[in-house]
Structure formats: structure tokens, C-alpha cells
Scaffold this motif. Structure first.
Motif, PDB file in Angstrom:
ATOM      1  N   ALA A   1       0.826  -1.212   0.000  1.00 37.45           N
ATOM      2  CA  ALA A   1       0.000   0.000   0.000  1.00 37.45           C
ATOM      3  C   ALA A   1       0.857   1.258   0.000  1.00 37.45           C
ATOM      4  O   ALA A   1       0.516   2.257  -0.654  1.00 37.45           O
ATOM      5  N   ILE A   2       1.980   1.224   0.718  1.00 33.15           N
ATOM      6  CA  ILE A   2       2.879   2.388   0.735  1.00 33.15           C
ATOM      7  C   ILE A   2       3.394   2.681  -0.671  1.00 33.15           C
ATOM      8  O   ILE A   2       3.493   3.840  -1.089  1.00 33.15           O
ATOM      9  N   GLY A   3       3.733   1.620  -1.416  1.00 37.01           N
ATOM     10  CA  GLY A   3       4.171   1.818  -2.796  1.00 37.01           C
ATOM     11  C   GLY A   3       3.097   2.457  -3.647  1.00 37.01           C
ATOM     12  O   GLY A   3       3.367   3.385  -4.422  1.00 37.01           O
ATOM     13  N   VAL A   4       1.860   1.984  -3.504  1.00 32.78           N
ATOM     14  CA  VAL A   4       0.742   2.542  -4.275  1.00 32.78           C
ATOM     15  C   VAL A   4       0.498   4.000  -3.891  1.00 32.78           C
ATOM     16  O   VAL A   4       0.325   4.871  -4.759  1.00 32.78           O
ATOM     17  N   ILE A   5       0.482   4.276  -2.584  1.00 33.51           N
ATOM     18  CA  ILE A   5       0.244   5.644  -2.103  1.00 33.51           C
ATOM     19  C   ILE A   5       1.354   6.575  -2.581  1.00 33.51           C
ATOM     20  O   ILE A   5       1.095   7.720  -2.990  1.00 33.51           O
ATOM     21  N   SER A   6       2.601   6.111  -2.558  1.00 36.53           N
ATOM     22  CA  SER A   6       3.736   6.941  -2.989  1.00 36.53           C
ATOM     23  C   SER A   6       3.613   7.330  -4.451  1.00 36.53           C
ATOM     24  O   SER A   6       3.877   8.479  -4.830  1.00 36.53           O
ATOM     25  N   VAL A   7       3.209   6.375  -5.289  1.00 33.80           N
ATOM     26  CA  VAL A   7       3.048   6.670  -6.717  1.00 33.80           C
ATOM     27  C   VAL A   7       1.896   7.657  -6.925  1.00 33.80           C
ATOM     28  O   VAL A   7       2.013   8.622  -7.697  1.00 33.80           O
ATOM     29  N   GLY A   8       0.783   7.430  -6.226  1.00 33.45           N
ATOM     30  CA  GLY A   8      -0.339   8.362  -6.335  1.00 33.45           C
ATOM     31  C   GLY A   8       0.031   9.762  -5.864  1.00 33.45           C
ATOM     32  O   GLY A   8      -0.336  10.766  -6.494  1.00 33.45           O
ATOM     33  N   PHE A   9       0.763   9.830  -4.760  1.00 28.83           N
ATOM     34  CA  PHE A   9       1.233  11.109  -4.224  1.00 28.83           C
ATOM     35  C   PHE A   9       2.113  11.822  -5.252  1.00 28.83           C
ATOM     36  O   PHE A   9       1.980  13.034  -5.483  1.00 28.83           O
ATOM     37  N   ALA A  10       3.008  11.075  -5.887  1.00 30.06           N
ATOM     38  CA  ALA A  10       3.911  11.660  -6.884  1.00 30.06           C
ATOM     39  C   ALA A  10       3.136  12.236  -8.063  1.00 30.06           C
ATOM     40  O   ALA A  10       3.427  13.344  -8.546  1.00 30.06           O
ATOM     41  N   LYS A  11       2.136  11.501  -8.523  1.00 29.60           N
ATOM     42  CA  LYS A  11       1.366  11.976  -9.679  1.00 29.60           C
ATOM     43  C   LYS A  11       0.558  13.228  -9.329  1.00 29.60           C
ATOM     44  O   LYS A  11       0.475  14.173 -10.122  1.00 29.60           O
TER      45      LYS A  11
ATOM     46  N   ALA B   1      10.080   3.978  -2.732  1.00 30.55           N
ATOM     47  CA  ALA B   1       9.015   4.137  -3.719  1.00 30.55           C
ATOM     48  C   ALA B   1       8.983   5.540  -4.310  1.00 30.55           C
ATOM     49  O   ALA B   1       8.661   5.716  -5.490  1.00 30.55           O
ATOM     50  N   ALA B   2       9.329   6.548  -3.509  1.00 32.00           N
ATOM     51  CA  ALA B   2       9.265   7.938  -3.976  1.00 32.00           C
ATOM     52  C   ALA B   2      10.281   8.218  -5.077  1.00 32.00           C
ATOM     53  O   ALA B   2       9.995   8.903  -6.053  1.00 32.00           O
ATOM     54  N   PHE B   3      11.497   7.688  -4.928  1.00 34.77           N
ATOM     55  CA  PHE B   3      12.578   7.952  -5.881  1.00 34.77           C
ATOM     56  C   PHE B   3      12.831   6.777  -6.828  1.00 34.77           C
ATOM     57  O   PHE B   3      13.669   6.872  -7.708  1.00 34.77           O
ATOM     58  N   ASN B   4      12.150   5.638  -6.619  1.00 38.59           N
ATOM     59  CA  ASN B   4      12.494   4.393  -7.300  1.00 38.59           C
ATOM     60  C   ASN B   4      13.954   4.030  -7.031  1.00 38.59           C
ATOM     61  O   ASN B   4      14.717   3.689  -7.930  1.00 38.59           O
ATOM     62  N   THR B   5      14.326   4.114  -5.741  1.00 40.61           N
ATOM     63  CA  THR B   5      15.707   3.841  -5.332  1.00 40.61           C
ATOM     64  C   THR B   5      15.694   2.881  -4.140  1.00 40.61           C
ATOM     65  O   THR B   5      15.829   3.312  -2.986  1.00 40.61           O
ATOM     66  N   PRO B   6      15.536   1.586  -4.388  1.00 43.06           N
ATOM     67  CA  PRO B   6      15.433   0.637  -3.281  1.00 43.06           C
ATOM     68  C   PRO B   6      16.665   0.581  -2.381  1.00 43.06           C
ATOM     69  O   PRO B   6      16.541   0.495  -1.157  1.00 43.06           O
TER      70      PRO B   6
ATOM     71  N   SER C   1       7.110  -2.520  -1.400  1.00 47.79           N
ATOM     72  CA  SER C   1       6.698  -1.188  -1.865  1.00 47.79           C
ATOM     73  C   SER C   1       7.319  -0.891  -3.228  1.00 47.79           C
ATOM     74  O   SER C   1       6.686  -0.279  -4.095  1.00 47.79           O
ATOM     75  N   GLY C   2       8.561  -1.337  -3.416  1.00 51.35           N
ATOM     76  CA  GLY C   2       9.222  -1.152  -4.708  1.00 51.35           C
ATOM     77  C   GLY C   2       8.522  -1.909  -5.823  1.00 51.35           C
ATOM     78  O   GLY C   2       8.379  -1.399  -6.937  1.00 51.35           O
ATOM     79  N   LEU C   3       8.078  -3.122  -5.524  1.00 48.77           N
ATOM     80  CA  LEU C   3       7.345  -3.902  -6.524  1.00 48.77           C
ATOM     81  C   LEU C   3       6.034  -3.217  -6.896  1.00 48.77           C
ATOM     82  O   LEU C   3       5.652  -3.180  -8.074  1.00 48.77           O
ATOM     83  N   ALA C   4       5.339  -2.668  -5.895  1.00 50.29           N
ATOM     84  CA  ALA C   4       4.082  -1.962  -6.169  1.00 50.29           C
ATOM     85  C   ALA C   4       4.330  -0.735  -7.042  1.00 50.29           C
ATOM     86  O   ALA C   4       3.604  -0.488  -8.023  1.00 50.29           O
ATOM     87  N   ALA C   5       5.360   0.045  -6.690  1.00 51.94           N
ATOM     88  CA  ALA C   5       5.678   1.241  -7.480  1.00 51.94           C
ATOM     89  C   ALA C   5       6.135   0.863  -8.885  1.00 51.94           C
ATOM     90  O   ALA C   5       5.791   1.530  -9.870  1.00 51.94           O
ATOM     91  N   LEU C   6       6.901  -0.225  -8.977  1.00 48.84           N
ATOM     92  CA  LEU C   6       7.385  -0.696 -10.282  1.00 48.84           C
ATOM     93  C   LEU C   6       6.221  -1.115 -11.174  1.00 48.84           C
ATOM     94  O   LEU C   6       6.193  -0.822 -12.373  1.00 48.84           O
ATOM     95  N   GLY C   7       5.241  -1.795 -10.575  1.00 47.02           N
ATOM     96  CA  GLY C   7       4.081  -2.227 -11.349  1.00 47.02           C
ATOM     97  C   GLY C   7       3.262  -1.067 -11.876  1.00 47.02           C
ATOM     98  O   GLY C   7       2.661  -1.157 -12.960  1.00 47.02           O
ATOM     99  N   LEU C   8       3.231   0.035 -11.137  1.00 50.45           N
ATOM    100  CA  LEU C   8       2.426   1.186 -11.535  1.00 50.45           C
ATOM    101  C   LEU C   8       3.172   2.160 -12.439  1.00 50.45           C
ATOM    102  O   LEU C   8       2.584   2.750 -13.352  1.00 50.45           O
TER     103      LEU C   8
END
Length: 449
Positions: free
Chosen positions: A36-46, A177-182, A212-219
Motif C-alpha cells: 500500500a505504501i508503494g501505491v500511495i507513494s506513486v499516487g502522491f507523486a502523480k 518508492a518515492a525515488f524508485n531507489t530501493p 513497496s518497490g514492486l508496487a511502485a514498479l508495477g504502476l
């Protein structure tokens, strides 16, 4: 007879199933929280990107659009400061100090005041509001507080008791997730958040970063934050740039963090008689100053500074005074008290510093910008490993691994000589002290009653 013997077996089997569910429930909840953190981070970024584009669109439309920030920015700052003080207390500033402070507190009630779903929601909304008004802030620090808040909330639901480790895991997942930097997420958690190695907690950190990285990567797919660079020192002048960016970036970073800590104390004393009125007034004055700087710079200092930093990494020289203008705008945004981070603006300041040095010495702008980011960022946060890893992952410049490491270390050493207290840890003491005072006051009141 058969029914008599069958019943205990069924009972034992149900107990095994129930026991295994109780064993796996915390893990499932933790994994869900990390995703969920990964998903929220991507949504926040957009949403943050949309807010910046909306501000740029509004202020560039029409003949007098460039004057709009003189009204929009201070009013937006005042609204953000008011909402942060009344509806979402403890959402002010970066968010990383709150996460650090929560790890040092011993009572769940005190942690909840700093890290909760309410605070996380306010952090996202007010950071987006700040970017819509042209504030020189980033979303990466706020993502740390959001990630830590969310992880702590889901952990309570799942019956997990490792509060300190979970805060660490949520913070690392947010950065990753914010930077795509695991890798930077893991190093940040160890070096900046905990300042020590904890094998049990680091297992949580690793799993949270992966999920979280996998979630952000998928989105969002796989990408480098600033694109891909492939530059390395070749001439003697390139090595001179490395030294200047290390010492100069470290000194500027120490000046920034030292002034933030010193002026922060002065502001809290000044605001004490009428805290809400004076905090809102200060935010408005800072917003007006930032609007003036933005108008003078042609709009370059508004927002995160991502476009300017990426342009420099791609080899396009920035205006010579850009780094000084962006540093001042970031400083004013920080002391204004509105929610917003300093990661992205700091990288923009560093890229501007490197671009200026590279332009004056006639060297590679791309290399100088990357080295400037490493030196200044290490000087601000005083975390050289985080600075090195995060910039390496964001630029993909494996040709300059040793120079980036060296500049990060030089920037860190220079900063430590000038400013002994790291910025985030210095700011965290404010929240720790406030929590201790509030608890003592509550205990005194209870003892009197």
C-alpha cells in the motif's frame, strides 16, 4: 466409539489452523501495508506533478499571469500554515524529523500524535497545496512520514508490537518508492533514521522496501529519476570540480541546516505569545518573498526543481545564480512551517551549484551537476552513504562511482566541521521535547485530580 475419537482430532486440527492463521496474520498485514505504501507513494507523486503543472499553467497564462504568484503564493502559504496548525498538527515541515522522534518515544499515544493516518492525509493534501502555490518543497520527506504513519497504523491492526522497526520499515519503503531507489531506501533507514545496525529491524526494512518497490514498479515501470548519465572525470579540471563541489557543497549544506536550526529556535520564541496568528503571518511573509524570487528568476525557483536538475544532469547549463536563488527559496519554504520536504529542492540546489562551477571552469555540465548534487546533499543531511547511493541510483552514472563517493564524503566532513548537529535529528528534538512536556503536564493534572 468412532465419533468419540474423531472429535479431539477435529479440535486439534482447528487449533492448528487457528494457530497458523494467528502466526501469519501479522505478516500478511505487514506485506499488505508495504504494498500500500508503494501505491500511495506513486499516487502522491502523480498528484504532486499535477499540482506543479497547474501552478505553471495558471501563472504563465495571460499577459499578467507572471504577477499572479505575488498573490497566490503568500495566500497559499498562509492557508497551509493555518490548516497544519489547526487541523493537522505535527504535519509541518519535512516529516522525517517526526518519524525520527517517534522512534525515540516510548508511549503509543505520543507516537500516534506524530504518525497517524490523519497526519498522513494532511501531509499529502498540504504538500500538494504548497506545490500548487509555488513553494520550493519536495514530496520525498513527506512520503517518509506518510509511509511510517501507514505502517504503524496497519501494524496495530495486525497486532505487531515492533513499533521502532515498523517506523523504520515504513520510512525506508517511502523513500524507495518515492525515488524508485530501493538501495537508497535501505541505506537511508540504517544511516539516517536509526544511526545503527539492527538485524531484526533491518529484515523488516528489506521486506518493506521490496514490496513497496514492486508496487511502485508495477504502476510506474522501471526508470531512473533523473534519466541516465554516462560521464566521468577525464581532465584535471574535472577533478578540481570534484574538490570544489565537495567543499563548497558541504559548506553550503552546513550553512543551510545550521541556519534552519538556529532560526527555528528564534521563530518558536517569537511566536509563543500568539502562536497561530504569528505562524500564519510568518508563512505569508515567506510566501511573498518566495514569489518575488520566483518572478525574478523567471519561474525557475518554483516547485521541486526537478526539471532544472534533470536538465543539468543531461548537460544543459543552468543560469549562474540559479543555485543561490533556489537555496534561498528552499530556506524560506523550510522556515515558513508549511508541510513539504527538502530532498528534491536540495538536489536542484546541488545541480545548480555544479552547473555554475562547470560553466566557469569549462568542464562537463552533466558531471559537475551530479557532483554538485552529491556534495550539497551530503552537506545538508550529513549522511554520505545515503547521498552517494541515492544519486547513483537516480542518475545511473556508474562511470563516476568513485568521484560521487569522494564528493559525498568531502561534503559530509566539511559540513560536520561547520555544523555539528545533523539537520533532521536537530529538528526531531523539538518534537521529542514537546511530547515529553505534554506527557508531564498530563501526569501532573492526573496527580492533582
Amino acid at each position: 466409539m468412532s465419533s468419540r475419537f474423531r472429535r479431539p482430532k477435529l479440535l486439534r486440527r482447528s487449533r492448528v489452523i487457528l494457530g497458523s492463521f494467528n502466526l501469519w496474520r501479522p505478516r500478511l498485514v505487514f506485506w499488505t501495508g508495504a504494498l500500500a505504501i508503494g501505491v500511495i507513494s506513486v499516487g502522491f507523486a502523480k498528484l504532486a506533478d499535477l499540482a506543479q503543472r497547474a501552478f505553471a499553467g495558471v501563472t504563465s497564462s495571460g499577459e499578467w499571469g507572471w504577477l499572479l504568484p505575488l498573490a497566490l503564493t503568500p495566500l497559499g502559504f498562509m492557508l497551509s500554515a493555518y490548516l497544519a496548525a489547526t487541523l493537522f498538527p505535527n504535519s509541518q515541515g519535512s516529516g522525517i524529523p517526526q518519524a525520527i522522534a517517534a522512534r525515540h518515544l516510548h508511549h503509543d499515544e505520543d507516537r500516534t500524535k506524530l504518525l497517524s493516518l490523519r497526519v498522513a492525509f494532511g501531509k499529502i493534501v498540504l504538500t500538494i497545496l504548497g506545490l500548487f502555490c509555488g513553494a520550493s518543497i519536495g514530496r520525498e520527506g513527506p512520503t517518509v512520514q506518510v509511509g511510517a504513519s501507514f505502517m504503524l497504523a496497519v501494524a496495530r491492526f495486525g497486532g505487531m508490537a515492533q513499533a521502532k522497526g515498523l517506523i523504520l520499515a515504513g520510512s525506508a519503503a517511502g523513500i524507495a518508492a518515492a525515488f524508485n531507489t530501493p538501495l537508497a531506501g535501505i541505506v537511508f533507514a540504517i544511516e539516517e533514521m536509526s544511526r545503527t545496525y539492527e538485524s531484526r529491524a533491518n529484515g523488516l526494512v528489506l521486506m518493506a522496501v521490496i514490496l513497496s518497490g514492486l508496487a511502485a514498479l508495477g504502476l510506474s515501470g522501471s526508470y531512473n529519476y533523473f534519466g541516465t548519465a554516462d560521464v566521468a572525470p577525464i581532465m584535471l579540471r574535472d577533478w578540481i570540480v570534484m574538490l570544489i563541489c565537495g567543499v563548497g557543497g558541504g559548506a553550503l549544506g552546513a550553512t543551510f541546516s545550521g541556519l534552519v536550526l538556529y532560526i527555528g529556535i528564534r521563530i518558536r520564541r517569537w511566536a509563543l505569545p500568539q502562536p497561530l496568528v504569528r505562524i500564519v503571518l510568518l508563512a505569508g511573509c515567506c510566501g511573498l518573498a518566495i514569489a518575488i524570487i520566483g518572478v525574478v528568476s523567471g519561474g525557475n525557483t518554483f516547485g521541486t526543481g526537478y526539471d532544472q536538475a534533470r536538465g543539468a544532469v543531461e548537460g544543459h547549463a543552468l543560469p549562474l545564480p540559479f543555485f543561490a536563488e533556489k537555496l534561498l527559496a528552499s530556506f524560506l519554504s523550510m522556515i515558513s512551517g508549511i508541510p513539504g520536504g527538502i530532498f528534491a529542492p536540495s538536489l536542484a540546489v546541488g545541480a545548480g551549484l555544479g552547473s555554475t562551477v562547470g560553466s566557469l571552469l569549462g568542464t562537463s555540465i552533466a558531471l559537475a551537476a551530479i557532483l554538485g548534487m552529491a556534495g550539497y546533499f551530503a552537506g545538508v543531511v550529513q549522511a554520505p552513504m545515503t547521498a552517494f547511493v541515492i544519486i547513483l541510483e537516480m542518475t545511473g552514472d556508474h562511470q563516476a562511482v568513485i568521484p560521487i563517493m569522494a564528493v559525498s564524503m568531502i561534503g559530509y566532513v566539511t559540513s560536520r566541521l561547520l555544523s555539528r548537529e545533523p539537520l533532521y535529528h536537530g529538528l526531531s528534538r523539538v518534537f521529542i521535547a514537546a511530547a515529553i512536556r505534554a506527557r508531564r503536564s498530563t501526569e501532573r493534572n492526573m496527580s492533582h485530580t
